[in-house]
Design a protein around this motif. Structure first.
Motif, PDB file in Angstrom:
ATOM      1  N   GLY A  22       0.824  -1.199   0.000  1.00  8.23           N
ATOM      2  CA  GLY A  22       0.000   0.000   0.000  1.00  8.23           C
ATOM      3  C   GLY A  22       0.853   1.242   0.000  1.00  8.23           C
TER       4      GLY A  22
ATOM      5  N   GLU B 135      -1.506   0.460   8.672  1.00  8.45           N
ATOM      6  CA  GLU B 135      -1.495  -0.370   7.474  1.00  8.45           C
ATOM      7  C   GLU B 135      -0.826  -1.718   7.751  1.00  8.45           C
ATOM      8  OE1 GLU B 135      -2.642   0.505   3.938  1.00  8.45           O
ATOM      9  OE2 GLU B 135      -3.886   1.329   5.530  1.00  8.45           O
TER      10      GLU B 135
ATOM     11  N   HIS C  43      -3.324  -0.656  -2.623  1.00  8.45           N
ATOM     12  CA  HIS C  43      -4.197   0.130  -1.751  1.00  8.45           C
ATOM     13  C   HIS C  43      -3.592   1.513  -1.571  1.00  8.45           C
ATOM     14  CE1 HIS C  43      -5.779   1.638   2.125  1.00  8.45           C
ATOM     15  NE2 HIS C  43      -6.879   1.014   1.775  1.00  8.45           N
TER      16      HIS C  43
END
Length: 573
Positions: A168, A187, A244
């Motif tokens: 991400g 995350e 992401h």
């Protein structure tokens, strides 16, 4: 890190290399046990303690604060202190999961309005009760979620650590310097996702410090930190190896990233067509209200709450996603004019500071231009009060100023009538749902009873603070932080998803914070038992820098021996 990683422009081959390194790092992350992950958190804590002074020095340089400024306390508390307390919270959650327990075991869980459950996350231990005496916080679930389900679900990705979430990108914020590190941790630990952290250009000077702090994560390929401009961020979010995107910023920046710039981007947004074919979460700020419920206040109550509201606006000079932007008063409050006079004085007398954030002066000027005959600049011209703004349709209700501009409006009514109108105004008139503050005398709260509790439940905000600033919710590591749930990419408001959340809870809706209406010892007169003096995050606190440093040292290694120095500094504030 290699020279190309540290370059201000990351070209395509370099970005490819970084993503490939992170993809290998994802395999490393999947292989790490919970014990090994806790060891990484311990290393992160040690490195943060070691480099905390350097972090704060760089932060003060970025914000143009002179050596010895009391405002350096903001950088201690919203920087290394916030990271250290969150690391400790995550470590405790992993420890519970290692032992086969729910992270929620031992927490007080009760009913909240509207079929919700409330998890008390502050105070959680004896040190919380001493250092934050009189403050409490709860995480409320969404309606219909049960305590049993929350216990079972707590832990998120750390319940299945081998099931990773890819790579991400985190687009870091440029205002509060713990945001990017905390988003990175979330995350990793909530979603098992390794991270490419793109710093906001304002914070580029912090890159060497953050690389020292996260050295072990970088060595294992779990994190890469890059700097640069819009081109770097655009290339990162569009890279096919990035699965992401997490954005912290304004809703305008969000929409440019998601839909593209200009008229073409607006047309794409209207059609619901995004530029990105990957999940996007965000924290986007908004227009935060402070609702003052009328009551019978002493002269010292008026002065203290004026300082409190000025802090809600002027902490970090107003460059906060939950800086209070609209003050809501009652037209029928007998003390309204007295309070306004006290507030004007506190607003003008707050410590001067440079307007370091780009565009701040322009936004102040625009606010003045849009409010002829209403806007009042302070003597030095650096701050703006918009007093007597009508309670419908004003530009200040629709756009976050991100500058030292405070809007004041009023509504008719007293008691539950006023409170009901104020809640409807905040929900319907103001853009964003990140944070709302409510100030009310304890006697008024008792008189309103369930009507007051119901009003808190009716506020559609991700954090609601009663006699506290929502910034306390940001600093509570076990609390959730983010917008009220339900937004979409086309109407992002204050964002999608949550962060912080040290218990890794699922099914949450908001955090509710309560603080003391008055500091010790006057709190006792109002029926509140608290030992808290003026909080160190108040812009008027004279010892904030010393107290902030001492609290950071304590957060690194808590011990009874460190408490006397903290109390002595706090009481002098």
């Amino acid at each position: 890190m290699s020279a190309d990683m540290n370059a201000t422009n990351v070209d395509s081959p370099s970005l490819d290399t970084l993503v490939e390194e992170l993809q290998r790092g994802e395999e490393t992350w999947a292989a790490l046990s919970l014990v090994a992950r806790r060891d990484l958190l311990a290393a992160l804590s040690e490195a943060t303690q070691k480099h905390a002074q350097e972090w704060v020095d760089v932060a003060c340089s970025i914000k143009q604060l002179p050596p010895g400024s009391q405002l350096a306390g903001e950088e201690w508390i919203s920087g290394p202190y916030a990271l250290l307390t969150s690391v400790r919270a995550l470590s405790s959650t992993l420890e519970a999961l290692e032992a086969g327990r729910s992270p929620l075991d031992g927490f007080h869980i009760s009913k909240a309005p509207g079929g919700r459950v409330a998890v008390r996350v502050l105070p959680h231990n004896v040190f919380d009760r001493l250092l934050l005496s009189g403050f409490r916080a709860e995480v409320w679930s969404k309606p219909g979620v049960t305590a049993q389900w929350m216990k079972k679900a707590a832990g998120f990705g750390q319940r299945t650590p081998k099931e990773t979430g890819g790579v991400g990108v985190v687009l870091g914020a440029g205002n509060i310097f713990s945001i990017a590190p905390l988003d990175t941790l979330y995350e990793l630990f909530a979603h098992n996702r390794v991270v490419l952290l793109k710093l906001n250009p304002i914070t580029d000077p912090l890159q060497p410090v953050l690389e020292k702090v996260f050295a072990r994560f970088i060595e294992l390929g779990l994190l890469r930190i890059v700097t640069g401009g819009v081109d770097v961020g655009a290339a990162a979010v569009a890279h096919p190896g990035i699965g992401h995107v997490h954005i912290t910023g304004s809703v305008k920046s969000h929409d440019v990233i998601v839909f593209g710039p200009g008229e073409e981007g607006q047309a794409r947004k209207a059609r619901g067509e995004t530029l990105l074919d990957k999940p996007i979460t965000s924290e986007l700020g908004g227009v935060s209200p402070t609702i003052v419920v009328p009551g019978d206040w002493s002269e010292r109550d008026l002065a203290y709450q004026a300082e409190h509201i000025v802090t809600q606006k002027l902490h970090n000079n107003g460059y906060n996603c939950i800086a209070s932007q609209v003050l809501v008063l009652s037209d029928d409050w007998p003390q309204k004019e007295t309070f306004l006079a006290t507030l004007r004085k506190a607003f003008s007398n707050a410590p001067a500071r440079p307007a370091y954030y780009p565009g701040s002066d322009d936004r102040c000027a625009a606010a003045v231009d849009l409010h002829p005959g209403v806007a009042q600049r302070t003597a030095d011209g650096s701050r703006v009060l918009l007093e007597g703004v009508p309670s419908s349709g004003d530009a200040a209700f629709a756009e976050e100023y991100f500058a030292p501009v405070l809007t004041i409006t009023s509504l008719p009514g007293l008691g539950r009538e006023f409170l009901s109108r104020a809640v409807a105004f905040a929900n319907q008139q103001l853009e964003g749902t990140l944070g709302a503050n409510v100030v009310a005398h304890p006697k008024t709260i008792r008189e309103l009873g369930s009507d007051f509790t119901g009003a808190i439940g009716d506020l559609h905000y991700g954090t609601v603070a009663v006699n506290a600033w929502t910034g306390v919710g940001y600093l509570t590591p076990l609390a959730t932080w983010g917008a009220f749930p339900g937004h979409t990419l086309q109407d992002a408001q204050s964002g999608i998803g949550i962060v912080h959340n040290g218990l890794l809870l699922d099914g949450t809706e908001r955090t509710v914070v309560h603080g003391p209406f008055s500091p010790f010892p006057r709190s006792l007169v109002n029926g509140e038992f608290t030992l808290s003096p003026r909080p160190p995050w108040f812009v008027t606190n004279r010892t904030a820098a010393v107290t902030g440093r001492l609290l950071t040292v304590f957060a690194g290694r808590a011990s009874w021996a460190k408490l006397p120095a903290i109390f002595a500094s706090a009481l002098r504030g």
